[in-house]
Design a protein around this motif. Structure first.
Motif, PDB file in Angstrom:
ATOM      1  N   ALA A  33       9.642   2.180   8.377  1.00 34.18           N
ATOM      2  CA  ALA A  33       9.281   1.893   6.982  1.00 34.18           C
ATOM      3  C   ALA A  33      10.115   0.741   6.433  1.00 34.18           C
ATOM      4  O   ALA A  33       9.611  -0.123   5.705  1.00 34.18           O
ATOM      5  CB  ALA A  33       9.484   3.140   6.122  1.00 34.18           C
ATOM      6  N   ARG A  92       0.843  -1.191   0.000  1.00 31.43           N
ATOM      7  CA  ARG A  92       0.000   0.000   0.000  1.00 31.43           C
ATOM      8  C   ARG A  92       0.877   1.240   0.000  1.00 31.43           C
ATOM      9  O   ARG A  92       1.843   1.328   0.757  1.00 31.43           O
ATOM     10  CB  ARG A  92      -0.918   0.031   1.233  1.00 31.43           C
ATOM     11  CG  ARG A  92      -1.939  -1.066   1.277  1.00 31.43           C
ATOM     12  CD  ARG A  92      -2.801  -0.985   2.523  1.00 31.43           C
ATOM     13  NE  ARG A  92      -3.539   0.284   2.596  1.00 31.43           N
ATOM     14  CZ  ARG A  92      -4.397   0.579   3.567  1.00 31.43           C
ATOM     15  NH1 ARG A  92      -4.614  -0.293   4.547  1.00 31.43           N
ATOM     16  NH2 ARG A  92      -5.037   1.733   3.579  1.00 31.43           N
ATOM     17  N   ARG A  93       0.543   2.163  -0.864  1.00 32.48           N
ATOM     18  CA  ARG A  93       1.313   3.402  -0.928  1.00 32.48           C
ATOM     19  C   ARG A  93       1.062   4.236   0.329  1.00 32.48           C
ATOM     20  O   ARG A  93      -0.029   4.212   0.907  1.00 32.48           O
ATOM     21  CB  ARG A  93       0.929   4.212  -2.162  1.00 32.48           C
ATOM     22  CG  ARG A  93       1.260   3.512  -3.472  1.00 32.48           C
ATOM     23  CD  ARG A  93       0.972   4.417  -4.657  1.00 32.48           C
ATOM     24  NE  ARG A  93       1.793   5.617  -4.605  1.00 32.48           N
ATOM     25  CZ  ARG A  93       3.055   5.685  -5.020  1.00 32.48           C
ATOM     26  NH1 ARG A  93       3.653   4.609  -5.502  1.00 32.48           N
ATOM     27  NH2 ARG A  93       3.727   6.823  -4.955  1.00 32.48           N
ATOM     28  N   SER A  94       2.072   4.964   0.735  1.00 32.42           N
ATOM     29  CA  SER A  94       1.974   5.887   1.866  1.00 32.42           C
ATOM     30  C   SER A  94       2.849   7.091   1.538  1.00 32.42           C
ATOM     31  O   SER A  94       4.072   6.948   1.440  1.00 32.42           O
ATOM     32  CB  SER A  94       2.464   5.226   3.154  1.00 32.42           C
ATOM     33  OG  SER A  94       2.689   6.198   4.163  1.00 32.42           O
ATOM     34  N   VAL A 130      -0.946   1.288   6.966  1.00 33.99           N
ATOM     35  CA  VAL A 130       0.057   0.555   6.189  1.00 33.99           C
ATOM     36  C   VAL A 130       0.817  -0.426   7.071  1.00 33.99           C
ATOM     37  O   VAL A 130       1.280  -1.478   6.615  1.00 33.99           O
ATOM     38  CB  VAL A 130       1.035   1.550   5.519  1.00 33.99           C
ATOM     39  CG1 VAL A 130       2.181   0.837   4.837  1.00 33.99           C
ATOM     40  CG2 VAL A 130       0.291   2.432   4.522  1.00 33.99           C
ATOM     41  N   LEU A 183       5.698   7.429   4.265  1.00 33.76           N
ATOM     42  CA  LEU A 183       6.708   6.369   4.259  1.00 33.76           C
ATOM     43  C   LEU A 183       7.442   6.302   2.924  1.00 33.76           C
ATOM     44  O   LEU A 183       8.649   6.034   2.884  1.00 33.76           O
ATOM     45  CB  LEU A 183       6.054   5.021   4.578  1.00 33.76           C
ATOM     46  CG  LEU A 183       5.410   4.897   5.964  1.00 33.76           C
ATOM     47  CD1 LEU A 183       4.876   3.490   6.174  1.00 33.76           C
ATOM     48  CD2 LEU A 183       6.384   5.264   7.081  1.00 33.76           C
ATOM     49  N   ASP A 184       6.737   6.550   1.822  1.00 31.18           N
ATOM     50  CA  ASP A 184       7.386   6.525   0.509  1.00 31.18           C
ATOM     51  C   ASP A 184       8.388   7.664   0.374  1.00 31.18           C
ATOM     52  O   ASP A 184       9.409   7.523  -0.308  1.00 31.18           O
ATOM     53  CB  ASP A 184       6.341   6.619  -0.604  1.00 31.18           C
ATOM     54  CG  ASP A 184       5.442   5.399  -0.665  1.00 31.18           C
ATOM     55  OD1 ASP A 184       5.788   4.383  -0.035  1.00 31.18           O
ATOM     56  OD2 ASP A 184       4.389   5.457  -1.330  1.00 31.18           O
ATOM     57  N   GLU A 224      -1.376   8.548  10.630  1.00 31.02           N
ATOM     58  CA  GLU A 224      -1.467   8.633   9.172  1.00 31.02           C
ATOM     59  C   GLU A 224      -0.871   7.408   8.497  1.00 31.02           C
ATOM     60  O   GLU A 224      -1.386   6.927   7.482  1.00 31.02           O
ATOM     61  CB  GLU A 224      -0.754   9.908   8.690  1.00 31.02           C
ATOM     62  CG  GLU A 224      -0.778  10.116   7.188  1.00 31.02           C
ATOM     63  CD  GLU A 224      -2.157  10.458   6.657  1.00 31.02           C
ATOM     64  OE1 GLU A 224      -2.421  10.188   5.475  1.00 31.02           O
ATOM     65  OE2 GLU A 224      -2.983  10.995   7.429  1.00 31.02           O
ATOM     66  N   VAL A 225       0.228   6.877   9.035  1.00 30.58           N
ATOM     67  CA  VAL A 225       0.905   5.734   8.395  1.00 30.58           C
ATOM     68  C   VAL A 225       0.443   4.399   8.963  1.00 30.58           C
ATOM     69  O   VAL A 225       0.774   3.342   8.409  1.00 30.58           O
ATOM     70  CB  VAL A 225       2.443   5.859   8.530  1.00 30.58           C
ATOM     71  CG1 VAL A 225       2.923   7.171   7.937  1.00 30.58           C
ATOM     72  CG2 VAL A 225       2.910   5.728   9.976  1.00 30.58           C
ATOM     73  N   TRP A 226      -0.310   4.410  10.073  1.00 28.86           N
ATOM     74  CA  TRP A 226      -0.651   3.165  10.747  1.00 28.86           C
ATOM     75  C   TRP A 226      -1.397   2.156   9.870  1.00 28.86           C
ATOM     76  O   TRP A 226      -1.137   0.950   9.969  1.00 28.86           O
ATOM     77  CB  TRP A 226      -1.443   3.453  12.014  1.00 28.86           C
ATOM     78  CG  TRP A 226      -1.607   2.242  12.886  1.00 28.86           C
ATOM     79  CD1 TRP A 226      -2.698   1.425  12.976  1.00 28.86           C
ATOM     80  CD2 TRP A 226      -0.630   1.688  13.769  1.00 28.86           C
ATOM     81  NE1 TRP A 226      -2.474   0.417  13.870  1.00 28.86           N
ATOM     82  CE2 TRP A 226      -1.200   0.550  14.367  1.00 28.86           C
ATOM     83  CE3 TRP A 226       0.671   2.055  14.108  1.00 28.86           C
ATOM     84  CZ2 TRP A 226      -0.509  -0.228  15.290  1.00 28.86           C
ATOM     85  CZ3 TRP A 226       1.353   1.275  15.029  1.00 28.86           C
ATOM     86  CH2 TRP A 226       0.767   0.154  15.604  1.00 28.86           C
TER      87      TRP A 226
END
Length: 479
Positions: A124, A71-73, A157, A76-77, A153-155
């Motif tokens: 990440a 999944r894009r983030s 993923v 993290l990306d 926000e990243v959780w």
């Protein structure tokens, strides 16, 4: 490849060779049934030997894990640009060995932005290869609510690998009362569920604008917008902070309207500027006050934290869509002062430039906008004003690869004397003489080691009763 993975590969190769030997029989022809039986025997024997060779149990997979895909983030990306290439499918990950532990310490973008972003980058990296991980938080208190907004926000993923962890009770209580547990879909075991357990915390639920993918209704303009709801909640919360027994104060109608206007503009800026060539960006906002006992002073302190976050383009990148004269002025300031030796890139200097009065990246607001951030600095430095340097207010802006860390003596903008009766704009250049012509202090304005794809404004202050009462008397001409 890790040592455990290499050992697993060797064991599997040996088992394959063993199965091949077991399948080989005498040269005389044998029937189909005998061949099938011999093959089954070989597989069973190989499985028994493989199980005996392993020293650690196989970790069971949950259905939700087996269904997990990349999944894009944006966050993290940005921190790990090669994340997509490094991401291992769940069934290709090692299912042997103990659950890995990941530790957050000094978890604060407010005070430790580089270290905290580095921890997010390490998280990440772990998410690209780990099957299960315990995520532990070692800080005693929530020192920066902005860092937890980034975590929430990243959780989604990270959820496929998260298997519990540790968190101190005071942190759990704050997050539980803010309904962060609903975002993370986790339970806070230290929260007993009674109001008494949360009586020293004053907060509002995390406020979010709708996600970009959410369908819009043609009648949306007829309903109260999330921005209006959020600022109403926040104004009511600040009133609640001031109205507790120890303070017994309240916002005036003028003060309440001003507060709502200031933070309304801050959220509106996030909507208009976080997505390039769009006025439909997203934002998240959180705030709380907690009463904490100070052993040294032998008194309670009232600790306040506020944060607003948007995901997307940085402040510096938003100059691409600004009026040409504003963009040129920002670029000229950056050219004048940028320095690799001082870790102050053009992007970071343009971020500082954006804070000044009358600077706006909205071309339609050229000549009239660009005062919102200075009003925010005025608000929090006045509400959190104090003579005690140990509880000085702080505000940090993390945007792209830039960080502006405001604290004493560079905490709010200053106006030059009026010229021809014209009020001058507030300016904050973060240097000793507050001069455009001098470079900003690199302790306050600096490049980040990792990229944060968005903008976070996070602030901390303590309500000082003596200072607030004196300010009120000064406002009332000493009465």
């Amino acid at each position: 490849m890790s040592g455990d993975d290499q050992e697993e590969r060797i064991v599997r190769e040996n088992m394959r060779m063993l199965r091949a030997r077991l399948r080989r029989g005498p040269s005389a022809a044998i029937g189909q049934r005998d061949r099938i039986a011999k093959g089954r025997f070989a597989k069973r024997k190989a499985r028994e030997l493989l199980a005996a060779a392993r020293t650690e149990p196989r970790v069971p997979l949950k259905i939700s894990q087996m269904l997990a895909t990349f999944r894009r983030s944006p966050i993290l990306d940005g921190l790990l640009p090669e994340r997509r290439e490094r991401w291992l499918p769940i069934l290709a990950r090692s299912r042997f060995g103990e659950i890995e532990d990941f530790d957050f310490e000094k978890f604060s973008l407010l005070k430790n932005p580089n270290d905290t972003l580095a921890q997010f980058r390490s998280l990440a990296e772990l998410e690209t290869r780990a099957l299960n991980a315990r995520i532990n938080f070692h800080d005693e208190y929530v020192e920066d609510i902005g860092s937890y907004l980034v975590l929430s926000e990243v959780w989604p993923v990270l959820r496929h690998m998260a298997r519990g962890g540790s968190m101190n009770a005071p942190v759990q209580r704050v997050l539980a009362k803010m309904n962060v547990g609903q975002d993370l879909k986790v339970n806070f075991n230290a929260v007993k569920g009674s109001e008494a357990d949360l009586r020293d915390i004053w907060t509002m639920p995390v406020q979010r604008r709708h996600a970009l993918r959410q369908a819009r209704s043609d009648e949306a303009f007829l309903r109260p917008q999330k921005l209006e709801v959020a600022i109403d909640h926040f104004a009511a919360l600040v009133d609640e902070w001031l109205g507790i027994d120890q303070f017994d104060m309240e916002l005036t109608e003028e003060g309440r309207s001003k507060l709502k206007r200031i933070f309304g503009e801050l959220l509106d800026n996030a909507e208009r500027h976080s997505v390039a060539e769009s006025r439909d960006g997203d934002w998240t906002m959180a705030a709380f006050m907690a009463r904490r006992w100070n052993d040294e002073k032998q008194e309670y302190q009232y600790i306040c934290r506020v944060a607003v976050m948007s995901i997307g383009q940085s402040i510096a990148n938003s100059f691409d869509g600004a009026h040409p004269r504003i963009r040129e002025a920002a670029e000229n300031y950056a050219k004048k002062h940028r320095s690799r030796r001082r870790s102050q890139s053009a992007e970071t200097l343009m971020t500082l430039f954006a804070l000044q009065d009358m600077v706006t990246t909205d071309p339609e607001a050229f000549g009239s906008g660009g005062t919102g951030m200075m009003f925010v600095l005025d608000f929090f430095s006045e509400l959190g004003g104090t003579e005690d340097i140990l509880i000085d207010p702080r505000l940090t802006i993390v945007s792209g690869r830039s960080c502006i860390m405001l604290r004493r003596p560079h905490i709010k903008g200053e106006r030059r004397p009026a010229e021809n009766g014209k009020v001058q704009p507030r300016l904050l250049w973060c240097n000793e003489s507050n001069s455009y012509d001098e470079r900003p202090d690199p302790e306050f304005v600096f490049d980040l080691e990792n990229e944060f794809r968005g903008t976070l404004v996070t602030m901390a202050f303590t309500l000082d009763l003596a200072y607030l009462r004196q300010s009120l008397r000064d406002e009332n001409n000493g009465e």
